[in-house]
Design an enzyme around this catalytic site. Structure first.
Site, mmCIF file in Angstrom:
data_model
loop_
_atom_site.group_PDB
_atom_site.id
_atom_site.type_symbol
_atom_site.label_atom_id
_atom_site.label_comp_id
_atom_site.label_asym_id
_atom_site.label_seq_id
_atom_site.Cartn_x
_atom_site.Cartn_y
_atom_site.Cartn_z
ATOM 1 N N LYS A 1 0.812 -1.267 0.245
ATOM 2 C CA LYS A 1 -0.049 -0.158 -0.001
ATOM 3 C C LYS A 1 0.991 1.343 -0.027
ATOM 4 O O LYS A 1 2.090 1.068 0.069
ATOM 5 C CB LYS A 1 -0.911 0.054 1.413
ATOM 6 C CG LYS A 1 -2.115 -1.107 0.854
ATOM 7 C CD LYS A 1 -3.308 -0.817 1.842
ATOM 8 C CE LYS A 1 -4.550 -1.689 1.423
ATOM 9 N NZ LYS A 1 -5.631 -1.544 2.190
ATOM 10 N N ARG B 1 -3.919 -10.126 4.406
ATOM 11 C CA ARG B 1 -4.438 -10.083 2.893
ATOM 12 C C ARG B 1 -3.175 -9.271 2.235
ATOM 13 O O ARG B 1 -2.815 -8.180 2.371
ATOM 14 C CB ARG B 1 -5.504 -8.882 2.821
ATOM 15 C CG ARG B 1 -6.266 -9.026 1.363
ATOM 16 C CD ARG B 1 -7.042 -7.872 1.532
ATOM 17 N NE ARG B 1 -7.776 -8.027 0.041
ATOM 18 C CZ ARG B 1 -7.554 -7.064 -1.029
ATOM 19 N NH1 ARG B 1 -6.783 -6.106 -0.647
ATOM 20 N NH2 ARG B 1 -8.245 -7.074 -2.056
#
Length: 297
Positions: free
Chosen positions: A232, A266
């Site tokens: 991210k 995840r």
């Protein structure tokens, strides 16, 4: 410092026919984006055969479940209608379920997509909107699926410019507690709810870093906690690394999240994430070493 995970109200769960004991287990959720504009792979798994192959390869690499998405979270991507989202995700669900027993999760905010996804073989609905549409919880309640509730303030497909929080962790924890209560009021039992603090979703890098270092304050809610940190923007801004080079810091962030109470990771690289999860479980004493040989001869 030993790993002392906050207690869960219901640690043992059946999800998609698999038994998980989140008191002693770290699960890995792989990511399959059937979109032409995925933030990470730029559409590498957009074609149906590649999406299915990616899901099955992730399962073979040790992923406990795969999260299939047909709509990017970013508001900067072209809008996708409900019909097109269904066309993208349903064939992947159906074929993955036929070829593998991996738990299938679908990343969607739409009740009808959730309904049809479960009928096609999905066992988890991953709602990144924080139950913006209450009907989604009603669909999950009727289906028997597990629901992931994520902290996200803006409406789906909308920006939240320059997000501000007085205390990001306190506010995220309260938001999730309120949404869990809402989901339960709409019929979803607590033992079928997972929570996600939503790293980077309507948050800046400083917010995401604070969430990471204080994840234990979210975990005290007593529900399995999902950490979606892989590749991210906060990873890139913290390290200065481009997306192809963010595996190591993503694993580092995921490990810190586990040490602070996360049970589900995840991740884009399921093989690396599974190896990391196995190491964490072994250090914590949740699992035995695969073999013992060093200095024993």
């Amino acid at each position: 410092m030993s790993l002392s995970l906050p207690p869960l109200t219901t640690p043992v769960r059946m999800i998609g026919g698999r038994r998980f004991d989140f008191a002693r287990e770290i699960a890995v959720m792989a990511i399959v984006n059937r979109t032409p504009d995925s933030f990470y792979d730029g559409g590498r798994t957009y074609e149906l055969d590649r999406a299915v192959e990616s899901a099955c390869t992730a399962a073979a690499a040790g992923a406990d479940w795969v999260d299939i998405g047909g709509v990017p979270f970013s508001p900067d991507t072209p809008s996708v209608g409900e019909s097109e989202e269904l066309d993208r995700v349903l064939p992947v669900i159906t074929e993955t379920a036929r070829r593998s027993n991996v738990v299938i999760s679908v990343d969607t905010v739409r009740p009808e997509v959730a309904r049809q996804a479960v009928l096609a073989g999905a066992a988890v609905i991953n709602d990144t909107s924080g139950l913006h549409d209450h009907e989604l919880a009603e669909v999950v309640a009727e289906s028997g699926a597990t629901l992931v509730i994520t902290h996200s303030l803006a409406a789906p497909g909308q920006h939240l410019r320059r997000p501000r929080y007085d205390d990001i962790v306190t506010e995220v924890r309260q938001f999730l507690a309120d949404r869990v209560n809402l989901a339960m009021a709409l019929g979803v039992p607590e033992e079928r709810i997972v929570i996600d603090p939503g790293h980077d979703l309507n948050k800046n890098t400083l917010h995401s870093l604070e969430l990471t270092r204080r994840m234990d304050e979210i975990a005290v809610l007593g529900l399995p906690l999902l950490a979606a940190v892989s590749n991210k923007d906060f990873i890139g801004e913290a390290t200065g690394l481009d997306k192809p080079d963010r595996l190591a810091p993503s694993i580092a962030a995921a490990t810190i999240c586990v040490w602070q109470g996360a049970r589900i990771l995840r991740m884009h690289d399921p093989a690396a994430a599974t190896a990391a999860a196995t190491m964490i479980e072994t250090i914590a004493g949740f699992a035995d070493p695969q073999y013992l040989r060093h200095n024993l001869d």
